[in-house]
Design an enzyme around this catalytic site. Structure first.
Site, PDB file in Angstrom:
ATOM      1  N   SER A   4       0.841  -1.195   0.000  1.00  0.00           N
ATOM      2  CA  SER A   4       0.000   0.000   0.000  1.00  0.00           C
ATOM      3  C   SER A   4       0.878   1.248   0.000  1.00  0.00           C
ATOM      4  O   SER A   4       2.077   1.183   0.270  1.00  0.00           O
ATOM      5  CB  SER A   4      -0.914   0.025   1.229  1.00  0.00           C
ATOM      6  OG  SER A   4      -0.202   0.468   2.371  1.00  0.00           O
ATOM      7  N   HIS A   6       0.932   3.444   2.112  1.00  0.00           N
ATOM      8  CA  HIS A   6       1.453   3.622   3.470  1.00  0.00           C
ATOM      9  C   HIS A   6       2.753   2.846   3.658  1.00  0.00           C
ATOM     10  O   HIS A   6       3.681   3.339   4.290  1.00  0.00           O
ATOM     11  CB  HIS A   6       0.424   3.193   4.515  1.00  0.00           C
ATOM     12  CG  HIS A   6      -0.784   4.056   4.546  1.00  0.00           C
ATOM     13  ND1 HIS A   6      -0.778   5.327   5.059  1.00  0.00           N
ATOM     14  CD2 HIS A   6      -2.044   3.847   4.109  1.00  0.00           C
ATOM     15  CE1 HIS A   6      -1.975   5.859   4.953  1.00  0.00           C
ATOM     16  NE2 HIS A   6      -2.766   4.979   4.368  1.00  0.00           N
ATOM     17  N   ASP A  13      -2.019   9.015   6.886  1.00  0.00           N
ATOM     18  CA  ASP A  13      -3.361   9.421   7.271  1.00  0.00           C
ATOM     19  C   ASP A  13      -3.220  10.487   8.350  1.00  0.00           C
ATOM     20  O   ASP A  13      -2.575  10.253   9.372  1.00  0.00           O
ATOM     21  CB  ASP A  13      -4.161   8.244   7.824  1.00  0.00           C
ATOM     22  CG  ASP A  13      -4.528   7.224   6.767  1.00  0.00           C
ATOM     23  OD1 ASP A  13      -4.503   7.577   5.568  1.00  0.00           O
ATOM     24  OD2 ASP A  13      -4.854   6.082   7.129  1.00  0.00           O
ATOM     25  N   GLU A  61     -11.316  10.104   0.623  1.00  0.00           N
ATOM     26  CA  GLU A  61     -10.692   9.985   1.945  1.00  0.00           C
ATOM     27  C   GLU A  61     -10.032  11.318   2.270  1.00  0.00           C
ATOM     28  O   GLU A  61      -8.935  11.608   1.785  1.00  0.00           O
ATOM     29  CB  GLU A  61      -9.650   8.865   1.964  1.00  0.00           C
ATOM     30  CG  GLU A  61     -10.232   7.483   1.805  1.00  0.00           C
ATOM     31  CD  GLU A  61      -9.208   6.378   1.981  1.00  0.00           C
ATOM     32  OE1 GLU A  61      -7.983   6.658   2.060  1.00  0.00           O
ATOM     33  OE2 GLU A  61      -9.630   5.212   2.026  1.00  0.00           O
ATOM     34  N   HIS A  64      -6.237  11.044   3.769  1.00  0.00           N
ATOM     35  CA  HIS A  64      -5.140  10.302   3.131  1.00  0.00           C
ATOM     36  C   HIS A  64      -4.332  11.245   2.234  1.00  0.00           C
ATOM     37  O   HIS A  64      -4.807  11.673   1.183  1.00  0.00           O
ATOM     38  CB  HIS A  64      -5.730   9.160   2.306  1.00  0.00           C
ATOM     39  CG  HIS A  64      -4.719   8.206   1.771  1.00  0.00           C
ATOM     40  ND1 HIS A  64      -4.675   6.893   2.138  1.00  0.00           N
ATOM     41  CD2 HIS A  64      -3.710   8.374   0.886  1.00  0.00           C
ATOM     42  CE1 HIS A  64      -3.690   6.278   1.494  1.00  0.00           C
ATOM     43  NE2 HIS A  64      -3.087   7.169   0.730  1.00  0.00           N
TER      44      HIS A  64
END
Length: 99
Positions: A4, A6, A13, A61, A64
């Protein structure tokens, strides 16, 4: 190791101090409003913007953010693009430069 954004270290986030749930209410926090206006100044973009779900394949989102660098972030923000649209523009520019 995951794949991902991340896991790449390029995405994070960010949530409000008074509201730490990742849901639609996050966009109403003062922190989210500030980030929406200023993140590009630091090289970050809102990764999954509202209204771009058909392009990104991900729901909106507001929390994000992804690092893309100041120049790219400014261009993306000014032109109200998502990352996928920006990448397509870059590919088109490269194709035009090819002999």
């Amino acid at each position: 190791m995951g794949t991902s954004e991340h896991h790449t270290g390029l995405a994070i986030d960010l949530v409000g101090t008074g509201y730490q749930t990742l849901d639609e209410k996050q966009a109403d926090t003062p922190e989210a409003k500030w980030l929406a206006e200023h993140a590009h100044e630091y090289g970050f973009i809102l990764r999954y913007p509202e209204g771009k779900e058909q392009i990104t394949g991900i729901i909106y989102e507001s929390w994000h953010f992804r690092y893309v660098g100041r120049t790219a972030a400014a261009f993306i923000t000014e032109n109200q693009l998502c990352l996928e649209e920006f990448i397509e523009l870059a590919k088109e520019q490269n194709r035009k430069k090819e002999p």
